[in-house]
Design a protein around this motif. Sequence first.
Motif, PDB file in Angstrom:
ATOM      1  N   GLU A 419       0.830  -1.205   0.000  1.00 35.38           N
ATOM      2  CA  GLU A 419       0.000   0.000   0.000  1.00 35.38           C
ATOM      3  C   GLU A 419       0.866   1.258   0.000  1.00 35.38           C
ATOM      4  N   ASN A 420       1.943   1.252   0.774  1.00 37.12           N
ATOM      5  CA  ASN A 420       2.838   2.412   0.792  1.00 37.12           C
ATOM      6  C   ASN A 420       3.474   2.654  -0.576  1.00 37.12           C
ATOM      7  N   VAL A 421       3.880   1.568  -1.241  1.00 41.11           N
ATOM      8  CA  VAL A 421       4.502   1.705  -2.562  1.00 41.11           C
ATOM      9  C   VAL A 421       3.498   2.258  -3.568  1.00 41.11           C
ATOM     10  N   VAL A 422       2.259   1.734  -3.549  1.00 42.98           N
ATOM     11  CA  VAL A 422       1.230   2.216  -4.475  1.00 42.98           C
ATOM     12  C   VAL A 422       0.932   3.688  -4.211  1.00 42.98           C
ATOM     13  N   ASN A 423       0.881   4.082  -2.946  1.00 44.52           N
ATOM     14  CA  ASN A 423       0.635   5.491  -2.619  1.00 44.52           C
ATOM     15  C   ASN A 423       1.770   6.392  -3.105  1.00 44.52           C
ATOM     16  N   ARG A 424       3.016   5.913  -3.014  1.00 44.45           N
ATOM     17  CA  ARG A 424       4.140   6.704  -3.509  1.00 44.45           C
ATOM     18  C   ARG A 424       4.054   6.870  -5.024  1.00 44.45           C
ATOM     19  N   TYR A 425       3.661   5.799  -5.692  1.00 48.60           N
ATOM     20  CA  TYR A 425       3.474   5.878  -7.147  1.00 48.60           C
ATOM     21  C   TYR A 425       2.372   6.873  -7.497  1.00 48.60           C
ATOM     22  N   LEU A 426       1.307   6.867  -6.724  1.00 49.37           N
ATOM     23  CA  LEU A 426       0.193   7.794  -6.961  1.00 49.37           C
ATOM     24  C   LEU A 426       0.635   9.243  -6.747  1.00 49.37           C
ATOM     25  N   VAL A 427       1.408   9.485  -5.704  1.00 51.78           N
ATOM     26  CA  VAL A 427       1.840  10.850  -5.385  1.00 51.78           C
ATOM     27  C   VAL A 427       2.892  11.343  -6.374  1.00 51.78           C
ATOM     28  N   LEU A 428       3.877  10.478  -6.724  1.00 49.88           N
ATOM     29  CA  LEU A 428       4.958  10.887  -7.621  1.00 49.88           C
ATOM     30  C   LEU A 428       4.498  10.992  -9.077  1.00 49.88           C
ATOM     31  N   GLY A 429       3.584  10.111  -9.466  1.00 51.77           N
ATOM     32  CA  GLY A 429       3.042  10.168 -10.815  1.00 51.77           C
ATOM     33  C   GLY A 429       3.916   9.556 -11.882  1.00 51.77           C
ATOM     34  N   GLU A 430       5.017   8.913 -11.526  1.00 47.11           N
ATOM     35  CA  GLU A 430       5.856   8.249 -12.518  1.00 47.11           C
ATOM     36  C   GLU A 430       6.417   6.963 -11.904  1.00 47.11           C
ATOM     37  N   GLU A 431       6.613   5.969 -12.774  1.00 49.27           N
ATOM     38  CA  GLU A 431       6.903   4.626 -12.272  1.00 49.27           C
ATOM     39  C   GLU A 431       8.389   4.292 -12.182  1.00 49.27           C
ATOM     40  N   ARG A 432       9.255   5.098 -12.805  1.00 49.58           N
ATOM     41  CA  ARG A 432      10.662   4.727 -12.852  1.00 49.58           C
ATOM     42  C   ARG A 432      11.264   4.584 -11.447  1.00 49.58           C
ATOM     43  N   SER A 433      11.000   5.577 -10.583  1.00 47.26           N
ATOM     44  CA  SER A 433      11.573   5.516  -9.234  1.00 47.26           C
ATOM     45  C   SER A 433      11.005   4.341  -8.446  1.00 47.26           C
ATOM     46  N   ILE A 434       9.757   3.959  -8.728  1.00 51.91           N
ATOM     47  CA  ILE A 434       9.148   2.829  -8.030  1.00 51.91           C
ATOM     48  C   ILE A 434       9.816   1.527  -8.455  1.00 51.91           C
ATOM     49  N   VAL A 435      10.053   1.370  -9.765  1.00 52.41           N
ATOM     50  CA  VAL A 435      10.732   0.173 -10.249  1.00 52.41           C
ATOM     51  C   VAL A 435      12.143   0.103  -9.679  1.00 52.41           C
ATOM     52  N   ASP A 436      12.842   1.246  -9.647  1.00 48.35           N
ATOM     53  CA  ASP A 436      14.199   1.276  -9.065  1.00 48.35           C
ATOM     54  C   ASP A 436      14.168   0.903  -7.590  1.00 48.35           C
ATOM     55  N   GLU A 437      13.142   1.390  -6.904  1.00 43.48           N
ATOM     56  CA  GLU A 437      13.011   1.094  -5.467  1.00 43.48           C
ATOM     57  C   GLU A 437      12.758  -0.384  -5.225  1.00 43.48           C
ATOM     58  N   LEU A 438      11.908  -0.987  -6.050  1.00 40.23           N
ATOM     59  CA  LEU A 438      11.568  -2.397  -5.874  1.00 40.23           C
ATOM     60  C   LEU A 438      12.695  -3.318  -6.315  1.00 40.23           C
ATOM     61  N   SER A 439      13.496  -2.863  -7.260  1.00 34.49           N
ATOM     62  CA  SER A 439      14.588  -3.689  -7.784  1.00 34.49           C
ATOM     63  C   SER A 439      15.899  -2.920  -7.684  1.00 34.49           C
ATOM     64  N   PRO A 440      16.438  -2.745  -6.467  1.00 34.40           N
ATOM     65  CA  PRO A 440      17.644  -1.926  -6.292  1.00 34.40           C
ATOM     66  C   PRO A 440      18.857  -2.487  -7.007  1.00 34.40           C
ATOM     67  N   SER A 441      18.830  -3.756  -7.389  1.00 37.92           N
ATOM     68  CA  SER A 441      19.983  -4.353  -8.071  1.00 37.92           C
ATOM     69  C   SER A 441      19.926  -4.156  -9.571  1.00 37.92           C
ATOM     70  N   THR A 442      18.882  -3.471 -10.072  1.00 38.58           N
ATOM     71  CA  THR A 442      18.737  -3.266 -11.503  1.00 38.58           C
ATOM     72  C   THR A 442      18.553  -1.795 -11.788  1.00 38.58           C
ATOM     73  N   VAL A 443      18.759  -1.417 -13.051  1.00 41.71           N
ATOM     74  CA  VAL A 443      18.482  -0.055 -13.472  1.00 41.71           C
ATOM     75  C   VAL A 443      17.316  -0.074 -14.419  1.00 41.71           C
ATOM     76  N   TYR A 444      16.543   0.998 -14.427  1.00 43.72           N
ATOM     77  CA  TYR A 444      15.343   1.078 -15.243  1.00 43.72           C
ATOM     78  C   TYR A 444      15.704   1.437 -16.674  1.00 43.72           C
TER      79      TYR A 444
END
Length: 521
Positions: A419-444
């Motif tokens: 829920e916190n991750v979805v709310n951050r995506y809703l507030v930020l409005g872009e998914e790149r930082s969310i993907v980076d956050e969920l997969s810190p070992s990869t780059v978007y």
Amino acid sequence: MPSAALATVWIEYSLSLGANQVQDHRGFGRQSKPQFEVLCMSAALSYPVPALKPNTRARAQILILEPDLAVLDYLRSTLGSRYSLSLFSDEQTLLERLDKAEQPDLLLLALHTNRDPLPLLTHIRCTKPNLAVVVLSCSAELRDLEMVIRLGVRAIVMKPFTGSDVEQAIEEHLASAEKKIPVADALKEIPLNETHSFVRSSKRMRELEAQAALVARADIPLLILGESGTGKEILALYTHKMSARSQNIFLKVNCAAVPADLLESELFGYEQGAFTGAVKTKPGKFEVCTGGTIFLDEIGEMPAILQAKLLQVLQDGTFSRLGSRSPMKVDVRVIAATNINMKEAMANKTFREDLYYRLNGFTLSIPPLRERREEIPVLSEYFMRKGAKRYGRDPLPFSQNLLNALSEHSWPGNLRELENVVNRYLVLGEERSIVDELSPSTVYQGGAATPTAAQETPSGAGLKAMVRNLKGDAESTAIAQVLEGTGWNRKAAANDLQISYKALLYKIKQYDLSPRNNHAS
């Protein structure tokens, strides 16, 4: 009723009663042997009745097994006008009927504490897996209640009951059968209040929902187990809403959030002058909650002295306020929850064994989110709708790349983290930082994932140094994920990681960890 079935009734009568009168424990009155023969014959006339009600569905075929002949006749008299009844007083005749005739719409199966119900019920569930069973139980503390529920009965009706209680259980089953309930994995959202809903779409959660609905009616203590953030409070609230106490209060007490020296007065109240600052009498949560349900979250954190007092409440419903010697009696259902290993806690003497077994009238275990990944897309959409309504924003779509990242994440913080991750995506409005956050070992890279330069091992590095660096990176990443999942609640994170609070503080300093700038609590 066939003569063989009627003979079975009289064989049961002569063996179990051996007298000229039948006495019902609920006061249906005494019937002499000739009078009872008339009653049995009247039951035979309705065995079965194929007549149809005008402009309604065909009369449902209901089989009833009840060794108590007076109760059997009571059910015949109260239900016979609505349903086509087949009455049985012994198990063998019932099994013969199930083997030789068409499957009925429902089986009412009476269970008694003086006989083991599991062999019969197990046999019926194995030979007739599609036969709906409603259990009539004479004890809310039936030893095998948990197994009975897990064998898939549709409902449990507790004795003493009225005809309307049984009829309600029958009608609920018939209504669901007519609607042809959708497939097991279909999305289901059950609103519980203005801010919470019970949402599920997997088979495991459907089974959990069914078990909670059954336990709700039994009005016994309930213990909910699960990792932090799995939704234990939601399941407790759902159980309350499905119970006979649903119109009364539901109170939550977090045993870990309230200081130990204040928890007793919070739960049980205090008298004026009981301690410094007690300027007037204050009722406790148990007193306020009488007639309703109290939810004791993080019960494993309750101090030992309070565990003894809670045990007394569970045993006889009595307790005393602080500063008072006069006992008070309350009628409260207790639902407790914890994320600790209760067997280890009992072995370490931090939790009373007798309290555990008193709380454990029935146990529901919620699987972590990583074990039901098929629900992640559904739950993400739900949290997006919920967050959009809360923050007054338009919901955002989930790209396949983002859904992949969500589905592959380990979710140590479970639903709370999602829920916190979805709310951050809703507030930020872009998914790149969310993907980076969920997969810190990869780059978007628009859906592609490659190792980051920081993780590449320098050439010429020794094996021990390489392993040490990899272990450190993995440990810091895991700790950071748990901290984010708990909203940087260090105590909860230490508990999830199963390390001491001091060890966690040391690791945070060692890896220079800090909350993300875009973290939203």
